[in-house]
Design a protein around this motif. Structure first.
Motif, PDB file in Angstrom:
ATOM      1  N   LEU A 132       0.853  -1.132   0.021  1.00 57.11           N
ATOM      2  CA  LEU A 132       0.027   0.169   0.108  1.00 57.11           C
ATOM      3  C   LEU A 132       0.757   1.320   0.069  1.00 57.11           C
ATOM      4  CD1 LEU A 132      -3.243   0.837  -0.029  1.00 57.11           C
ATOM      5  CD2 LEU A 132      -2.887   0.944   2.470  1.00 57.11           C
ATOM      6  N   LEU A 133       1.871   1.280   0.996  1.00 58.45           N
ATOM      7  CA  LEU A 133       2.750   2.423   0.944  1.00 58.45           C
ATOM      8  C   LEU A 133       3.536   2.632  -0.416  1.00 58.45           C
ATOM      9  CD1 LEU A 133       4.341   2.480   4.587  1.00 58.45           C
ATOM     10  CD2 LEU A 133       2.420   3.796   3.569  1.00 58.45           C
ATOM     11  N   SER A 134       4.057   1.550  -0.960  1.00 57.37           N
ATOM     12  CA  SER A 134       4.643   1.697  -2.307  1.00 57.37           C
ATOM     13  C   SER A 134       3.589   2.346  -3.453  1.00 57.37           C
ATOM     14  CB  SER A 134       4.987   0.371  -2.734  1.00 57.37           C
ATOM     15  OG  SER A 134       6.087  -0.239  -1.922  1.00 57.37           O
ATOM     16  N   SER A 135       2.342   1.870  -3.372  1.00 58.26           N
ATOM     17  CA  SER A 135       1.272   2.547  -4.431  1.00 58.26           C
ATOM     18  C   SER A 135       1.069   3.807  -4.315  1.00 58.26           C
ATOM     19  CB  SER A 135      -0.096   1.817  -4.202  1.00 58.26           C
ATOM     20  OG  SER A 135      -0.653   2.465  -2.997  1.00 58.26           O
ATOM     21  N   LEU A 136       1.651   4.603  -3.127  1.00 59.78           N
ATOM     22  CA  LEU A 136       1.672   5.979  -3.125  1.00 59.78           C
ATOM     23  C   LEU A 136       2.404   6.802  -4.108  1.00 59.78           C
ATOM     24  CD1 LEU A 136       1.431   6.326   0.894  1.00 59.78           C
ATOM     25  CD2 LEU A 136      -0.331   6.599  -0.791  1.00 59.78           C
ATOM     26  N   ALA A 137       3.288   6.219  -4.543  1.00 62.96           N
ATOM     27  CA  ALA A 137       4.157   6.813  -5.496  1.00 62.96           C
ATOM     28  C   ALA A 137       3.420   7.129  -6.811  1.00 62.96           C
ATOM     29  CB  ALA A 137       5.552   6.147  -5.774  1.00 62.96           C
ATOM     30  N   GLY A 138       2.461   6.068  -7.136  1.00 64.81           N
ATOM     31  CA  GLY A 138       1.573   6.398  -8.395  1.00 64.81           C
ATOM     32  C   GLY A 138       2.338   5.603  -9.348  1.00 64.81           C
ATOM     33  N   ASN A 139       3.131   4.626  -9.362  1.00 67.38           N
ATOM     34  CA  ASN A 139       3.906   4.079 -10.135  1.00 67.38           C
ATOM     35  C   ASN A 139       3.152   2.548 -10.435  1.00 67.38           C
ATOM     36  OD1 ASN A 139       5.449   2.097 -11.722  1.00 67.38           O
ATOM     37  ND2 ASN A 139       7.155   3.546 -11.617  1.00 67.38           N
ATOM     38  N   VAL A 140       2.404   2.408 -11.313  1.00 66.18           N
ATOM     39  CA  VAL A 140       1.413   0.937 -11.701  1.00 66.18           C
ATOM     40  C   VAL A 140       2.526  -0.110 -11.692  1.00 66.18           C
ATOM     41  CG1 VAL A 140      -0.379  -0.156 -12.648  1.00 66.18           C
ATOM     42  CG2 VAL A 140      -0.376   1.977 -12.493  1.00 66.18           C
ATOM     43  N   VAL A 141       3.488  -0.068 -12.400  1.00 62.50           N
ATOM     44  CA  VAL A 141       4.431  -1.254 -12.342  1.00 62.50           C
ATOM     45  C   VAL A 141       4.995  -1.527 -11.081  1.00 62.50           C
ATOM     46  CG1 VAL A 141       6.587  -2.058 -13.392  1.00 62.50           C
ATOM     47  CG2 VAL A 141       4.970  -0.526 -15.066  1.00 62.50           C
ATOM     48  N   VAL A 142       5.654  -0.508 -10.354  1.00 62.38           N
ATOM     49  CA  VAL A 142       5.968  -0.735  -8.986  1.00 62.38           C
ATOM     50  C   VAL A 142       5.184  -1.431  -8.136  1.00 62.38           C
ATOM     51  CG1 VAL A 142       7.054   0.208  -6.760  1.00 62.38           C
ATOM     52  CG2 VAL A 142       7.722   0.872  -9.064  1.00 62.38           C
TER      53      VAL A 142
END
Length: 153
Positions: free
Chosen positions: A69-79
């Motif tokens: 969830l925290l990684s999703s905050l960057a807005g990078n769908v691939v990540v």
């Protein structure tokens, strides 16, 4: 992906790259309802993990979900997709490590203290602090994994 098919060291290094970079990018991401909802959900996961009665397997599932969830905050769908695909492997190596720990309750408290610190940095848009706290969190636990295995990767 199963833990046994992925070297833990490689998994940890990948998480470090993705999660710390995501923390830096999340600090400058636009304020959106999705960001607010993700941060709220992350706070709910941390609050649930604070319960010492929460079963370990649920703790690990919440922990992995929190990181994705925290990684999703960057807005990078691939990540976000890569982090989601690594979720089960991460849970696997964490469970294997925990099974060999005599001091799991103390380790769990330390992980929670770290989770709170990381979340605050994300909430306050302190990207450098969030990235540093994530690096410390991931490598600190990896140290327990390595110690349990006698330093093997």
């Amino acid at each position: 992906m199963a833990t046994r098919s992925l070297p833990v060291r490689d998994l940890v290094q990948t998480r470090l790259l993705l999660e710390t970079q995501s923390a830096l990018e999340a600090a400058t991401a636009p304020e959106t309802p999705e960001r607010a909802a993700a941060l709220e959900h992350a706070a709910e996961l941390v609050a649930a993990m604070d319960d010492p009665q929460l079963p370990d397997e649920q703790f690990h599932a919440h922990d992995a979900a929190y990181h994705v969830l925290l990684s999703s905050l960057a807005g990078n769908v691939v990540v976000e997709t890569v982090m989601s695909s690594l979720r089960q492997a991460t849970i696997g190596y964490v469970q294997e490590t925990v099974a060999g720990l005599e001091d799991w309750p103390q380790v769990r408290r330390t992980l929670q203290r770290q989770h709170h610190e990381i979340l605050r940095a994300f909430q306050e848009r302190r990207g450098q602090d969030a990235a540093a706290a994530l690096r410390e969190h991931i490598t600190w636990f990896f140290g327990h994994s390595r110690a349990r295995e006698g330093g093997r990767d």
